[in-house]
Every structure is written in structure tokens, then in C-alpha cells.
Design an enzyme around this catalytic site. Structure first.
Site, short mmCIF file in Angstrom:
data_model
loop_
_atom_site.label_atom_id
_atom_site.label_comp_id
_atom_site.label_asym_id
_atom_site.label_seq_id
_atom_site.Cartn_x
_atom_site.Cartn_y
_atom_site.Cartn_z
N VAL A 244 0.85 -1.18 0.00
CA VAL A 244 0.00 0.00 0.00
C VAL A 244 0.89 1.23 0.00
CG1 VAL A 244 -1.81 1.27 1.23
CG2 VAL A 244 -1.78 -1.23 1.31
N CYS A 245 0.54 2.19 -0.85
CA CYS A 245 1.23 3.48 -0.87
C CYS A 245 2.73 3.27 -1.11
CB CYS A 245 0.93 4.22 0.43
SG CYS A 245 1.24 6.00 0.42
N THR A 246 3.58 3.95 -0.33
CA THR A 246 5.02 3.84 -0.56
C THR A 246 5.62 2.56 0.01
OG1 THR A 246 5.41 5.24 1.38
CG2 THR A 246 5.39 6.32 -0.78
N THR B 232 1.91 3.23 -6.61
CA THR B 232 2.27 3.71 -5.28
C THR B 232 1.64 5.09 -5.12
OG1 THR B 232 4.11 4.11 -3.74
CG2 THR B 232 4.49 4.69 -6.05
N ALA C 214 -1.60 -1.23 -4.08
CA ALA C 214 -2.60 -0.17 -3.92
C ALA C 214 -1.89 1.16 -3.94
CB ALA C 214 -3.38 -0.34 -2.62
#
Length: 236
Positions: free
Chosen positions: A105-107, A125, A154
Site C-alpha cells: 500500500v502506498c510507498t 504507489t 494499492a
């Protein structure tokens, strides 16, 4: 889909400076999966604080984790330090090698990149970091959720809920995922159409980029250095 009578072991990486929604959004989904156990693992087993100061307590240290069926790697500003933490990167590599699914998820995707695991993969990202993915050999995709084989990525923050529901459907079937979505009453209707750089005003995008300019610069410098170490040619 994995049969419901097959138990699942899910583990999330917890670290100082995490963005708690990258963790707790997916936790809200995945903790509802039938016949599944979800545990949190920090590098040394100690509690951490998220990027806004929320105190989070792990179940154990990463060294105590069994082989996970699902490896969940959240993001947040603290991801930057982990990209040079060889003990964490080694754990991520080993867990990813044996997991049925890897979910970032994300970074958190950048942590996987620093571990050398994104070469040739389609990934996403956080919007201000998606241009860094090629430094890790990944193929950037501008999408809220990206599936590459047994890996699910995600985009930023709240996209982790969408990614987790996608993962839930893969693990226990679409009807189970739909039931979880209803239990959560997850039907977002944001008051503003400002959730992506494409829909936010130029002034808003500029303000958010400016507020995070130091972190954005550090992330790029780290990505460039790791690209050199991994022998990845980006054309820049």
C-alpha cells in the site's frame, strides 16, 4: 480463491513513521476474513508511532514471524529509513519468496523496490512517488489498484482499502469480499473531487507537493542510488 477450510496467516510490517491508514484500512478488511489470522510485526518488536503520532503496538518482532501466506507492506514517511535497513529488506525478501500473495500500500511499494523485488512488475504507489518506480525496475501504472500475478499494489493511503477488498476476493471469493464491504459500510462519497492530482486544482496539487518537498527529494535521491546499486538503467 483459497478454500475456506484452509487457514491463512497474514502479516503486516509495522514501522516508525508508518501512515496508519496504510495499515488499519487493510486491517479492517483482512481481519474479517474467515479462518485467517492477522498479526503485526515491527523490526524489533517494539511499539512505534505513526507519522502523525498514533502509537501502534506489534504482536512480535519480524524475526518471530512464521512464513506468511500474505505479506502486507504499508507505506508512510518512515519507509525512507527502511530502504536502507538490510535486516528488514532481507526479511521482506524471504517472506515474499514463500508467500501466496504480496500486498503493498502506498510507498510500501518502494520498500519492495529497495529489496530488489519489483523488476519487471507492473506496480503503483502514492501519486507523488509513482515516477520513482522505474528506478526499481518496475512498470508504473496510474491506477488505484494494480494486480501483477500474485502481487497486489494499492496507490496512496485510502486506496489500501480497495486493494484489501481486491485481495479478500482473491483469497476467499467475491461474495465474502462483498459482505466485508457491507459490514464496513464502505461506500465513499467524498465531499470534494480532490482525491487525485488529475481532479484536484493546480493550486492544491502545488500546495501539497510543496509541503512534502523535502521528503519527495529524499525519496528520489534514495531511489536513484538504489537503481545504481541494482544495476537498473532508467534513461535519466
Amino acid at each position: 480463491m483459497i478454500p475456506h477450510d484452509t487457514p491463512l496467516t497474514i502479516g503486516s510490517l509495522l514501522f516508525e513513521g508508518i501512515d496508519q491508514i496504510d495499515l488499519t484500512g487493510p486491517f479492517e478488511v483482512l481481519s474479517r476474513l474467515p479462518n485467517a489470522t492477522l498479526r503485526l510485526y515491527s523490526p524489533d518488536g517494539a511499539p512505534v508511532r505513526d507519522v502523525r503520532g498514533l502509537r501502534l503496538v506489534p504482536d512480535a518482532a519480524i524475526a518471530e514471524a512464521p512464513q506468511l501466506d500474505v505479506l502486507h507492506i504499508p507505506g508512510g514517511a518512515g519507509q525512507e529509513a527502511l530502504m536502507r535497513d538490510e535486516a528488514v529488506l532481507r526479511w521482506v525478501r524471504n517472506q515474499a519468496a514463500g508467500a501466496k500473495v504480496v500486498f503493498s500500500v502506498c510507498t510500501g511499494a518502494l520498500i519492495l523496490g529497495a529489496a530488489g523485488l519489483l523488476k519487471g512488475r507492473r506496480a503503483t504507489t502514492y501519486w507523488s512517488a509513482v515516477d520513482l518506480l522505474p528506478y526499481f525496475g518496475a512498470i508504473p501504472v496510474d491506477s488505484r489498484v494494480v494486480i501483477d500475478g500474485d502481487w497486489i499494489f494499492a496507490a496512496g493511503v485510502t486506496a489500501g482499502i480497495d486493494g484489501a477488498l481486491t485481495l479478500a476476493a482473491r483469497l476467499r471469493g467475491e461474495e465474502t469480499a462483498k459482505a466485508i464491504q457491507l459490514m464496513m459500510q464502505y461506500a465513499p462519497e467524498p465531499p470534494f473531487d480532490s482525491g487525485t492530482p488529475r481532479t484536484a486544482s493546480p493550486q492544491t496539487v502545488s500546495a501539497v507537493r510543496g509541503a512534502a518537498s523535502d521528503l519527495i527529494a529524499r525519496r528520489e535521491a534514495t531511489a536513484r542510488a538504489i537503481a545504481r546499486e541494482l544495476g537498473i538503467v532508467t534513461g535519466e
